[in-house]
Design a protein around this motif. Structure first.
Motif, PDB file in Angstrom:
ATOM      1  N   ALA B  77       0.658  -1.542   0.589  1.00 22.84           N
ATOM      2  CA  ALA B  77      -0.450   0.043   0.145  1.00 22.84           C
ATOM      3  C   ALA B  77       1.074   1.066  -0.285  1.00 22.84           C
ATOM      4  O   ALA B  77       0.976   2.125  -0.635  1.00 22.84           O
ATOM      5  CB  ALA B  77      -1.380  -0.158   1.206  1.00 22.84           C
ATOM      6  N   THR B  78       1.787   0.881   0.850  1.00 20.53           N
ATOM      7  CA  THR B  78       3.296   1.998   0.403  1.00 20.53           C
ATOM      8  C   THR B  78       3.460   2.344  -0.976  1.00 20.53           C
ATOM      9  O   THR B  78       3.964   3.675  -1.285  1.00 20.53           O
ATOM     10  CB  THR B  78       4.220   2.380   1.493  1.00 20.53           C
ATOM     11  N   TYR B  79       3.710   1.346  -1.667  1.00 18.52           N
ATOM     12  CA  TYR B  79       4.032   1.297  -2.179  1.00 18.52           C
ATOM     13  C   TYR B  79       3.179   2.168  -3.602  1.00 18.52           C
ATOM     14  O   TYR B  79       3.305   3.123  -4.129  1.00 18.52           O
ATOM     15  CB  TYR B  79       4.754   0.174  -3.284  1.00 18.52           C
ATOM     16  N   ARG B  80       1.815   1.995  -3.666  1.00 16.80           N
ATOM     17  CA  ARG B  80       1.152   2.513  -3.967  1.00 16.80           C
ATOM     18  C   ARG B  80       0.999   3.609  -4.194  1.00 16.80           C
ATOM     19  O   ARG B  80       0.998   4.232  -5.229  1.00 16.80           O
ATOM     20  CB  ARG B  80      -0.554   1.886  -4.547  1.00 16.80           C
ATOM     21  N   GLU B  81       0.515   3.589  -2.629  1.00 18.16           N
ATOM     22  CA  GLU B  81       0.375   5.546  -2.082  1.00 18.16           C
ATOM     23  C   GLU B  81       1.876   6.335  -2.829  1.00 18.16           C
ATOM     24  O   GLU B  81       1.490   7.376  -2.816  1.00 18.16           O
ATOM     25  CB  GLU B  81       0.779   5.511  -0.448  1.00 18.16           C
ATOM     26  N   ARG B  82       3.360   5.974  -2.745  1.00 12.67           N
ATOM     27  CA  ARG B  82       3.898   6.895  -3.544  1.00 12.67           C
ATOM     28  C   ARG B  82       4.231   6.523  -5.141  1.00 12.67           C
ATOM     29  O   ARG B  82       5.583   7.494  -5.132  1.00 12.67           O
ATOM     30  CB  ARG B  82       4.938   5.878  -2.253  1.00 12.67           C
ATOM     31  N   ARG B  86       2.600   2.774  -9.758  1.00 11.06           N
ATOM     32  CA  ARG B  86       2.897   3.724 -11.204  1.00 11.06           C
ATOM     33  C   ARG B  86       4.142   3.881 -11.955  1.00 11.06           C
ATOM     34  O   ARG B  86       3.909   3.770 -13.545  1.00 11.06           O
ATOM     35  CB  ARG B  86       2.425   4.776 -10.379  1.00 11.06           C
ATOM     36  N   ARG B  87       4.746   3.895 -11.362  1.00 11.68           N
ATOM     37  CA  ARG B  87       6.403   4.043 -12.182  1.00 11.68           C
ATOM     38  C   ARG B  87       6.839   3.300 -12.168  1.00 11.68           C
ATOM     39  O   ARG B  87       7.029   3.054 -13.089  1.00 11.68           O
ATOM     40  CB  ARG B  87       7.209   4.420 -10.444  1.00 11.68           C
ATOM     41  N   LEU B  88       6.722   1.936 -11.364  1.00 15.35           N
ATOM     42  CA  LEU B  88       7.280   0.839 -12.866  1.00 15.35           C
ATOM     43  C   LEU B  88       6.262   0.479 -14.027  1.00 15.35           C
ATOM     44  O   LEU B  88       6.869  -0.776 -14.735  1.00 15.35           O
ATOM     45  CB  LEU B  88       7.327  -0.275 -11.477  1.00 15.35           C
ATOM     46  N   GLY B  89       5.087   1.183 -13.734  1.00 13.33           N
ATOM     47  CA  GLY B  89       4.163   0.659 -14.539  1.00 13.33           C
ATOM     48  C   GLY B  89       4.265   1.119 -16.153  1.00 13.33           C
ATOM     49  O   GLY B  89       4.364   1.149 -16.703  1.00 13.33           O
ATOM     50  N   THR B  90       5.839   2.219 -16.320  1.00 17.81           N
ATOM     51  CA  THR B  90       6.073   3.092 -17.280  1.00 17.81           C
ATOM     52  C   THR B  90       7.549   2.168 -17.461  1.00 17.81           C
ATOM     53  O   THR B  90       7.801   2.651 -18.515  1.00 17.81           O
ATOM     54  CB  THR B  90       6.387   4.399 -17.115  1.00 17.81           C
ATOM     55  N   LEU B 157      -7.441  -4.076  -0.769  1.00 16.96           N
ATOM     56  CA  LEU B 157      -8.460  -2.745  -0.948  1.00 16.96           C
ATOM     57  C   LEU B 157      -8.534  -1.572  -0.366  1.00 16.96           C
ATOM     58  O   LEU B 157      -9.669  -0.313  -0.375  1.00 16.96           O
ATOM     59  CB  LEU B 157      -9.958  -4.504  -0.024  1.00 16.96           C
ATOM     60  N   ALA B 158      -7.806  -1.737   0.381  1.00 16.36           N
ATOM     61  CA  ALA B 158      -7.776  -0.047   1.678  1.00 16.36           C
ATOM     62  C   ALA B 158      -6.922   0.860   0.386  1.00 16.36           C
ATOM     63  O   ALA B 158      -6.220   0.442  -0.748  1.00 16.36           O
ATOM     64  CB  ALA B 158      -6.004  -0.904   2.571  1.00 16.36           C
ATOM     65  N   SER B 159      -7.527   1.739   0.908  1.00 18.15           N
ATOM     66  CA  SER B 159      -7.339   2.893  -0.565  1.00 18.15           C
ATOM     67  C   SER B 159      -6.008   3.948   0.692  1.00 18.15           C
ATOM     68  O   SER B 159      -5.128   4.081  -1.240  1.00 18.15           O
ATOM     69  CB  SER B 159      -8.570   4.106   0.028  1.00 18.15           C
ATOM     70  N   THR B 160      -5.628   4.195   1.573  1.00 15.39           N
ATOM     71  CA  THR B 160      -4.247   4.607   1.611  1.00 15.39           C
ATOM     72  C   THR B 160      -3.539   3.702   2.784  1.00 15.39           C
ATOM     73  O   THR B 160      -3.806   2.386   3.199  1.00 15.39           O
ATOM     74  CB  THR B 160      -4.357   5.120   2.657  1.00 15.39           C
ATOM     75  N   ALA B 161      -2.384   3.108   2.659  1.00 13.96           N
ATOM     76  CA  ALA B 161      -1.194   2.992   3.381  1.00 13.96           C
ATOM     77  C   ALA B 161      -1.545   3.248   4.866  1.00 13.96           C
ATOM     78  O   ALA B 161      -1.763   1.735   5.638  1.00 13.96           O
ATOM     79  CB  ALA B 161       0.302   3.479   3.155  1.00 13.96           C
ATOM     80  N   LYS B 162      -2.115   3.877   5.262  1.00 11.24           N
ATOM     81  CA  LYS B 162      -2.547   3.300   6.637  1.00 11.24           C
ATOM     82  C   LYS B 162      -4.160   2.972   6.640  1.00 11.24           C
ATOM     83  O   LYS B 162      -4.444   2.571   8.310  1.00 11.24           O
ATOM     84  CB  LYS B 162      -3.485   5.519   7.081  1.00 11.24           C
ATOM     85  N   VAL B 233      -9.485 -13.221  -5.833  1.00 14.44           N
ATOM     86  CA  VAL B 233     -10.030 -11.810  -4.898  1.00 14.44           C
ATOM     87  C   VAL B 233      -8.745 -10.821  -4.908  1.00 14.44           C
ATOM     88  O   VAL B 233      -9.361  -9.806  -5.581  1.00 14.44           O
ATOM     89  CB  VAL B 233     -10.505 -12.013  -3.589  1.00 14.44           C
ATOM     90  N   ALA B 234      -7.353 -11.004  -4.695  1.00 17.98           N
ATOM     91  CA  ALA B 234      -6.448  -9.788  -4.825  1.00 17.98           C
ATOM     92  C   ALA B 234      -6.198  -9.676  -5.687  1.00 17.98           C
ATOM     93  O   ALA B 234      -5.452  -8.328  -6.620  1.00 17.98           O
ATOM     94  CB  ALA B 234      -5.347 -10.552  -3.921  1.00 17.98           C
ATOM     95  N   ALA B 235      -5.874 -10.458  -7.217  1.00 20.52           N
ATOM     96  CA  ALA B 235      -5.029  -9.549  -8.518  1.00 20.52           C
ATOM     97  C   ALA B 235      -6.819  -9.253  -9.284  1.00 20.52           C
ATOM     98  O   ALA B 235      -6.115  -8.592 -10.003  1.00 20.52           O
ATOM     99  CB  ALA B 235      -5.659 -11.089  -9.119  1.00 20.52           C
ATOM    100  N   ARG B 236      -7.873  -9.833  -8.641  1.00 20.03           N
ATOM    101  CA  ARG B 236      -9.251  -8.964 -10.206  1.00 20.03           C
ATOM    102  C   ARG B 236      -8.954  -7.818  -8.739  1.00 20.03           C
ATOM    103  O   ARG B 236      -9.559  -6.784  -9.637  1.00 20.03           O
ATOM    104  CB  ARG B 236     -10.570  -9.562  -9.236  1.00 20.03           C
ATOM    105  N   THR B 237      -9.057  -7.043  -7.616  1.00 20.83           N
ATOM    106  CA  THR B 237      -9.302  -5.898  -7.386  1.00 20.83           C
ATOM    107  C   THR B 237      -8.254  -5.242  -7.140  1.00 20.83           C
ATOM    108  O   THR B 237      -7.785  -4.219  -6.884  1.00 20.83           O
ATOM    109  CB  THR B 237      -9.804  -6.204  -5.972  1.00 20.83           C
ATOM    110  N   PHE B 238      -6.846  -5.916  -7.179  1.00 22.34           N
ATOM    111  CA  PHE B 238      -5.279  -4.539  -6.785  1.00 22.34           C
ATOM    112  C   PHE B 238      -5.306  -3.930  -8.048  1.00 22.34           C
ATOM    113  O   PHE B 238      -5.523  -3.763  -8.994  1.00 22.34           O
ATOM    114  CB  PHE B 238      -4.450  -5.600  -6.694  1.00 22.34           C
ATOM    115  N   ARG B 239      -5.341  -2.535  -7.160  1.00 19.86           N
ATOM    116  CA  ARG B 239      -5.056  -1.383  -8.092  1.00 19.86           C
ATOM    117  C   ARG B 239      -3.655  -0.872  -7.518  1.00 19.86           C
ATOM    118  O   ARG B 239      -3.275  -0.941  -7.414  1.00 19.86           O
ATOM    119  CB  ARG B 239      -6.335  -0.178  -7.303  1.00 19.86           C
TER     120      ARG B 239
END
Lengths: 299, 241
Positions: B77-82, B86-90, B157-162, B233-239
């Motif tokens: 979640a921290t990787y996503r938040e920071r 996304r960076r790796l996605g490029t 499912l969590a929106s933020t790291a917190k 479930v994780a694979a389907r919902t991971f953002r």
């Protein structure tokens, strides 16, 4: 030859239109700027070009590829520096470069890149300990490590101090000179004026102008202003009768003469004929700032 | 991919406190409990075993729960938040490989921690080496898979790291309770122990394969199903952003 072609791009998020209609082409080997106020749709536009977002309308070709369909192939040819994207706090500069270079089949020598970007002194520093300018330079290095043909740089110098900003500009020019096409998103006029070969000005999701920085400035129907302090009193009427002059004011011994065309020449000729020397001579001309404001505010 | 695993491993090791906790805590806990004479004496209260024997499976649960429910979800979640994902996605790397690298590193940490606790248990307190080594290995792998998949669902499912950390802590407490970390399992009511058998990471299978005879195939199968289901479930919902 056009390397990026964007035609009739449109993208909305729910009811909010982010990009209404955007078209432009970027020629190979140029620095092409996308300039616009915050929220104008700049980032959404480049994200569609990067293949990170699916546009609602329009077509995009990048180096002959469709950014969505040929996403994998595009990743090899395009280096991206994202706005506000970070690395893990504790990764070291050399580790990040080494890691990112391992993603590409034919990467640049990351040690050389590190030297070129002035990061050698930080090779063992952790990302979280770098200054803003160093983070940006590392981010640029990561965008270049795969030897891309195109580099997309989004809000590259936001948050940098003036010196770091100028250093970064030199860097971008160096990248262009090495043959990489650069697509640069910015909201700094000075940056656009200094770096870009051509610019698209975007406002409220639409392209309002595409031109060179000088071309954009010349579009503004601008008035010039000449200020000076004459060595001895001069009659205002001498200037008023000139065709180029539209207004003359005298503030505490300083003349402010407003007009068009070759105003400076007309004014200095009058001064010379009357053997008056002008001190504190200053000319205010339209800048890209003025062009930008006039392009993005008139509706 | 190899480089990614290396870098993730280095980053893992640089997180000082969490490494110490994940790798050493079960061993330290065993040493502390084993230092109390009453807990290393067989007693009918402990089912005729010593307390520390009856607690063996729980020590593995602590390791897996900490890694799967504290490290994995917050790290991702921290990787996503920071914007790291996304960076790796490029780049040409598929971000899924980052998830895989994370899981591998955490699994390796779990193995190190378990080997350590088994070795100290044997050398210091004479706790038997796992009776059913294959069963023990399978129980650990499936237990880790089910719990890590659970952690991935939280990260997805969590929106933020917190909020990921918040949810993960709730799950962590529950898993620790049902796994017998707070009250040993022989003191827990039967109904709670029954539930605990089927909750990841499967404390019963771990306990049975270490100091018992063999893990129950049913317990293992349930862990496999949980891992598959939660993983899907994780694979389907991971953002990624």
């Amino acid at each position: 030859m056009a390397i990026i072609e964007v035609a009739d791009l449109g993208k909305r998020y729910g009811p909010k239109v982010a990009v209404d209609e955007v078209s432009f082409t970027v020629e190979e080997g140029e620095i092409f700027g996308i300039l616009g106020p915050n929220g104008a749709g700049k980032t959404t536009t480049v994200e569609c070009v990067e293949g990170m977002r699916v546009p609602d309308r329009g077509t995009i070709r990048v180096d002959g590829l469709d950014p969505r369909r040929d996403r994998a192939e595009l990743r090899q040819r395009m280096g991206v520096q994202l706005q506000e994207s970070q690395l893990p706090e504790r990764i070291k500069v050399r580790e990040a470069l080494d890691l990112y270079s391992s993603f590409y089949p034919n990467p640049a020598d990351w040690r050389e890149l590190m030297a070129r970007l002035g990061l050698e002194g930080q090779r063992d520093a952790e990302f979280g300990k770098l200054s803003g300018g160093q983070k940006q330079r590392l981010s640029v290095a990561l965008a270049l490590v795969g030897r891309p043909r195109i580099a997309v740089l989004d809000e590259l110098t936001t948050g940098l101090d003036p010196q770091a900003r100028r250093d970064t500009w030199d860097l971008i020019e160096g990248i262009r000179d090495s043959g990489v096409t650069v697509l640069l998103v910015t909201h700094f006029m000075e940056e656009a004026e200094r770096l870009c070969d051509r610019l698209a000005v975007i406002d409220a999701g639409r392209v309002v102008a595409i031109d060179t920085p000088a071309g954009l400035v010349s579009r503004v129907d601008s008035e010039q202003r000449v200020r000076f302090r004459p060595s001895r009193p001069v009659d205002e009427a001498l200037f008023r009768e000139l065709d180029e002059v539209t207004d003359v004011r005298l503030h505490g011994g300083q003349f402010v003469i407003t007009g068009r065309g070759n105003l400076l020449h007309a004014v200095t000729s009058v001064l010379a004929r009357n053997q008056v020397v002008a001190s504190e001579l200053r000319i205010d001309q339209a800048s890209l700032d003025d062009a930008f404001v006039s392009l993005t505010t008139k509706k | 991919m190899l480089k990614l695993v290396q870098v993730e491993a280095k980053l893992f090791l640089r997180e000082g406190a969490s490494v110490v906790f994940a790798l050493l805590f079960p061993t330290v806990l065993l040493l502390v409990l084993g230092a109390i004479p009453a807990l290393r004496t067989p007693d009918p209260l402990f089912g005729g075993l010593r307390f520390i024997d009856g607690y063996a499976g729980t020590l593995v649960v602590i390791t897996l729960a900490f890694l799967g429910l504290q490290r994995v979800p917050t790290a991702l979640a921290t990787y996503r938040e920071r914007g790291v994902l996304r960076r790796l996605g490029t780049t040409p790397l598929h971000p899924g490989k980052l998830l895989a690298a994370q899981l591998l590193v955490n699994l390796a940490a779990a193995v190190v921690s378990v080997v350590l606790v088994v070795a100290v248990g044997k050398l210091v307190f004479g706790i038997d080496l796992p009776h059913h080594l294959v069963g023990f290995t399978v129980a650990i792998l499936l237990g880790a898979a089910s719990l890590f998949a659970f952690g991935l669902v939280i990260a997805a499912l969590a929106s933020t790291a917190k909020s990921a950390a918040g949810w993960a802590t709730v799950a962590f407490m529950l898993i620790m309770f049902f796994g017998g970390a707070y009250l040993p399992r022989f003191l827990l009511p039967d109904v709670i122990n029954t539930v605990g058998q089927y909750l990841p990471p499967g404390v019963a299978a771990l306990q049975d394969s270490w100091v018992g005879t063999a893990p129950s195939p049913l317990h293992l199968a349930v862990m496999a199903v949980i891992a598959l289901f939660a993983g899907t479930v994780a694979a389907r919902t991971f953002r990624w952003e």
